[in-house]
Design a protein around this motif. Sequence first.
Motif, PDB file in Angstrom:
ATOM      1  N   GLU A 151       0.202  -1.286   0.120  1.00 27.08           N
ATOM      2  CA  GLU A 151       0.159  -0.221   0.202  1.00 27.08           C
ATOM      3  C   GLU A 151       0.925   1.180   0.049  1.00 27.08           C
ATOM      4  N   ALA A 152       2.295   1.225   0.493  1.00 29.47           N
ATOM      5  CA  ALA A 152       2.986   2.435   0.794  1.00 29.47           C
ATOM      6  C   ALA A 152       3.511   2.609  -0.471  1.00 29.47           C
ATOM      7  N   ARG A 153       3.736   1.856  -1.992  1.00 35.18           N
ATOM      8  CA  ARG A 153       4.328   1.647  -2.754  1.00 35.18           C
ATOM      9  C   ARG A 153       4.425   3.300  -3.317  1.00 35.18           C
ATOM     10  N   GLY A 154       4.894   3.560  -3.830  1.00 31.20           N
ATOM     11  CA  GLY A 154       4.653   4.849  -4.639  1.00 31.20           C
ATOM     12  C   GLY A 154       4.513   5.783  -3.792  1.00 31.20           C
ATOM     13  N   MET A 155       4.483   5.941  -2.509  1.00 32.16           N
ATOM     14  CA  MET A 155       4.155   7.007  -1.632  1.00 32.16           C
ATOM     15  C   MET A 155       5.784   7.531  -0.642  1.00 32.16           C
ATOM     16  N   ASP A 156       5.810   8.965  -1.153  1.00 31.78           N
ATOM     17  CA  ASP A 156       6.926   9.643  -0.051  1.00 31.78           C
ATOM     18  C   ASP A 156       7.085   9.547   1.158  1.00 31.78           C
ATOM     19  N   GLU A 157       5.590   9.873   1.853  1.00 37.37           N
ATOM     20  CA  GLU A 157       5.025  10.108   3.394  1.00 37.37           C
ATOM     21  C   GLU A 157       5.281   9.122   4.441  1.00 37.37           C
ATOM     22  N   VAL A 158       6.054   8.225   4.135  1.00 40.74           N
ATOM     23  CA  VAL A 158       6.818   7.018   5.179  1.00 40.74           C
ATOM     24  C   VAL A 158       6.878   7.328   6.543  1.00 40.74           C
ATOM     25  N   THR A 159       6.461   7.317   7.526  1.00 40.12           N
ATOM     26  CA  THR A 159       6.595   7.596   8.777  1.00 40.12           C
ATOM     27  C   THR A 159       7.319   6.091   9.134  1.00 40.12           C
ATOM     28  N   GLU A 160       8.092   6.499  10.281  1.00 35.60           N
ATOM     29  CA  GLU A 160       9.524   5.495  11.008  1.00 35.60           C
ATOM     30  C   GLU A 160       8.468   4.464  11.639  1.00 35.60           C
ATOM     31  N   ALA A 161       7.220   4.666  11.973  1.00 38.49           N
ATOM     32  CA  ALA A 161       6.266   4.203  13.023  1.00 38.49           C
ATOM     33  C   ALA A 161       5.941   2.522  11.476  1.00 38.49           C
ATOM     34  N   HIS A 162       5.704   3.200  10.244  1.00 36.34           N
ATOM     35  CA  HIS A 162       5.120   2.423   8.927  1.00 36.34           C
ATOM     36  C   HIS A 162       6.071   1.519   8.591  1.00 36.34           C
ATOM     37  N   LEU A 163       7.372   1.842   9.113  1.00 40.02           N
ATOM     38  CA  LEU A 163       8.381   0.644   8.463  1.00 40.02           C
ATOM     39  C   LEU A 163       8.797   0.294   9.662  1.00 40.02           C
ATOM     40  N   LEU A 164       8.712   0.660  10.584  1.00 40.48           N
ATOM     41  CA  LEU A 164       8.875  -0.402  12.157  1.00 40.48           C
ATOM     42  C   LEU A 164       8.071  -1.479  12.156  1.00 40.48           C
ATOM     43  N   ARG A 165       6.588  -0.820  11.804  1.00 37.87           N
ATOM     44  CA  ARG A 165       5.451  -1.809  11.721  1.00 37.87           C
ATOM     45  C   ARG A 165       5.986  -2.891  10.525  1.00 37.87           C
ATOM     46  N   ILE A 166       6.170  -3.085   9.297  1.00 37.78           N
ATOM     47  CA  ILE A 166       6.879  -3.751   8.427  1.00 37.78           C
ATOM     48  C   ILE A 166       7.566  -4.178   8.692  1.00 37.78           C
ATOM     49  N   ALA A 167       9.005  -4.257   9.483  1.00 41.01           N
ATOM     50  CA  ALA A 167       9.643  -4.919   9.662  1.00 41.01           C
ATOM     51  C   ALA A 167       8.966  -6.048  10.273  1.00 41.01           C
ATOM     52  N   ASP A 168       8.598  -5.381  11.945  1.00 42.25           N
ATOM     53  CA  ASP A 168       8.222  -6.548  12.584  1.00 42.25           C
ATOM     54  C   ASP A 168       7.414  -7.751  12.437  1.00 42.25           C
ATOM     55  N   LEU A 169       6.595  -7.330  11.128  1.00 42.24           N
ATOM     56  CA  LEU A 169       5.456  -8.331  10.800  1.00 42.24           C
ATOM     57  C   LEU A 169       5.943  -8.571   9.839  1.00 42.24           C
ATOM     58  N   LYS A 170       6.982  -8.706   8.628  1.00 42.75           N
ATOM     59  CA  LYS A 170       7.483  -9.078   7.773  1.00 42.75           C
ATOM     60  C   LYS A 170       7.870  -9.997   7.968  1.00 42.75           C
ATOM     61  N   THR A 171       9.499  -9.593   9.144  1.00 43.05           N
ATOM     62  CA  THR A 171      10.716  -9.818   8.813  1.00 43.05           C
ATOM     63  C   THR A 171      10.969 -10.228  10.719  1.00 43.05           C
ATOM     64  N   GLY A 172       9.994  -9.637  11.537  1.00 42.39           N
ATOM     65  CA  GLY A 172       9.670  -9.964  12.858  1.00 42.39           C
ATOM     66  C   GLY A 172       9.150 -11.295  13.297  1.00 42.39           C
ATOM     67  N   SER A 173       8.289 -11.234  12.429  1.00 45.83           N
ATOM     68  CA  SER A 173       6.436 -12.291  12.402  1.00 45.83           C
ATOM     69  C   SER A 173       8.385 -13.971  12.134  1.00 45.83           C
ATOM     70  N   LEU A 174       7.785 -13.672  10.985  1.00 45.74           N
ATOM     71  CA  LEU A 174       9.317 -16.003  11.352  1.00 45.74           C
ATOM     72  C   LEU A 174      10.643 -15.897  12.070  1.00 45.74           C
ATOM     73  N   PHE A 175      11.314 -14.574  12.612  1.00 47.60           N
ATOM     74  CA  PHE A 175      12.049 -14.769  13.063  1.00 47.60           C
ATOM     75  C   PHE A 175      11.260 -15.394  14.328  1.00 47.60           C
ATOM     76  N   ARG A 176      10.506 -14.939  15.352  1.00 44.81           N
ATOM     77  CA  ARG A 176       9.572 -14.893  16.853  1.00 44.81           C
ATOM     78  C   ARG A 176       8.978 -16.605  16.050  1.00 44.81           C
ATOM     79  N   TRP A 177       8.572 -16.657  14.979  1.00 44.43           N
ATOM     80  CA  TRP A 177       8.118 -18.552  15.287  1.00 44.43           C
ATOM     81  C   TRP A 177       8.919 -18.906  15.082  1.00 44.43           C
ATOM     82  N   CYS A 178      10.337 -18.751  14.146  1.00 45.54           N
ATOM     83  CA  CYS A 178      11.609 -20.033  14.560  1.00 45.54           C
ATOM     84  C   CYS A 178      12.540 -19.985  15.763  1.00 45.54           C
ATOM     85  N   CYS A 179      12.593 -19.281  16.526  1.00 50.64           N
ATOM     86  CA  CYS A 179      12.883 -18.926  17.705  1.00 50.64           C
ATOM     87  C   CYS A 179      11.397 -18.922  19.085  1.00 50.64           C
TER      88      CYS A 179
END
Lengths: 326, 372
Positions: A151-179
């Motif tokens: 949804e953020a594709r093409g958008m320049d007004e992206v906040t740190e909150a948004h990027l943190l959330r995406i990092a948490d969901l996209k990357t952190g989620s599977l790391f959490r499961w693995c650990c």
Amino acid sequence: MSVFKTSSETWGSPWLDPAIYELEETGSLPGLENLMNRSVLRGGKRLRPILMGEFAGLFGLSADRVKPFARAAEQVHSATLAHDDVIDASETRRGIRTLNARIENRRAVLGGDYLLAEGIFHVARQGHFKVVEALSETLRELVTGELLQNEARGMDEVTEAHLLRIADLKTGSLFRWCCSVPALLLDSSPEVLRLVRDFATRLGVAFQWIDDALDYSKESGKPYGQDLREGLVNEVTRRLIEKFPESRDSVKSILQNESEFSLPWSETQIATEVENVRQSARSQLETARRILADLRVVLRREEHPASDESMARVEKILEKLERREK
Amino acid sequence: MKMANQSLTNESIYLVRNSVEARSALETGFIGTMNGKVPVRAADLIRRASGEEEILFRHRPYVEAKHFGESLGRFLIAIRAFSLTATLMPCLAVLASGILAGFLPRTAVAISAIIGALLLQIAVNLLNDISDYVKLIDLPGSPGGSGVFEKGWYSPGEIRRIAQFALALGFLAGVPALVAYPLQILGIGALGTLGAVLYSHDRIGLKYHALGDLAVFILCGPALTVGFSVATYGELVPGVLPIGAVLGLLACALLHVNNLHDMDLDRSRGASTLASRIGYIPSARLLAVMYGGATLILGLSVYSGALPVSALLAVFAMIPALKLTRRIFAALGPTSPSLEGARMVAAQIHLVAGVLLTLGILSARFFKGTVF
């Protein structure tokens, strides 16, 4: 060459054997399975299985005990990569032709779904409901992260909150499961699970930020500024826009493919923010270390035979991540 | 400065949450080290196995503004200038309504009342930000907060001083109105002060018990217009209640958009705003009801003669309101990046509606005796 393939004596080298992750070319779709074995399931750092293996060691479980789950983790991860490659129209990944470069997009998407189904099937077959439940939560988070990022594709007004959330969901989620898998298999206490999940969350965010820093590295082996080319603002780009607001319009036109790819910042400016993002990643890893120390204390208190060797190897993973250049 | 319960790394300092050092660092924005005072900001909260909570403080270098324009810009962001429309517009619309009805405003009292109300709102905005920061609600990466601490523009101590100054000046500015109409202004003032204090109070906290919307509707709507009408004209001018209701609903919508965006964060910390209680889609529908309600009240007020026909000019502000509502319905959820800037749009709608309403009412004066 994966940064984790430094020493077969030091690393969980069994996890690097590609045979673990390959689909068995069974009855229905051997052609597709073969194709996926040669594309999306090839290569990679195998960080998720390695993490799971080391956490299994922390909890006194053997590698064989968690192998089916580690295999599933890598298959789930590869499925998301297959879908990403379709969305981004990528021709290669890790130097290998992608699935969608070999077959049409429709079949590549379905191939990713098939890989996902395989992973879930083999996890379910192990018969541990809590692990299955956690995996389903992980998949929901993964897909949520993908949707939010898209949804953020093409958008320049992206906040740190948004990027943190995406990092948490996209990357952190599977790391959490693995650990978490070893802890779930042993019915560990809520406190142990909380610490494991907290650790994995910090690791996931750090990993994503280092990835974002490497997006602006000419030595990483990936195309320079690939995220921006794909219409995505990563953490480095976000900080550059924030620091140099006059660059926003140029970035916007790059994001929306309205102009040629020409970065509106100097190499020094980029290098400064890359280092700042790496520093933020180091801070996350520092916090992860503190949580790991707590986990060790709690595991001892709960009389788990926490392996010192595994603990040292997990810490080594954090160090390697911190120094990651590729 | 003695440091207890602390461990120091190159760029980070960990302090136990309720320790004296942590509270001081949060309040002042500085930590004493062997090398002197270091500017810091709270960056993370970690729950340790021992049960203690640790706050991670990171070095927060002060970023000097390059020129006056930048300083001013920072100040406006810190005081959330975009939200001041909620106080200003109802006052201007009431002023216009009184002029239309032929009342003579007590100009000095009116100006000081507006200034007073704006200063009080600025103080509330700043104190709210500090409160959220000290309670670690607005850590880096959370959707709320003005971001002034994180960006190294101001320290919490500086913001608190500005807030206290604004509060004191705001009360002083209200003195002329208080002298003119002591009982009425005391009543309205007490209601306003009580509302402002209770809004983000630790235990009662109206905004945390799904009553924030109602509080804002009253305080930025009828209570404000009635109070201003009394302060300026000594009585209630025609249209004071419909103006309060329309602009109160639009102020409520502004808050509601804000809470809608912060829904997940509010839920995670147990704060029960109306939006977080009812969920995303019902909140989007409620927003539509608020904007629709404001339009309906405006129409009925014109129909009943409480407001002139030209007041319908304000309906044009409902065009961006409709677009905003559609955008919210189309977004994936509260954390959707397409909601970035939505609260600014809601503030602009309030501003435009207020300006058009005021101009509409004023313009009726020039068309008296004709269809208006």
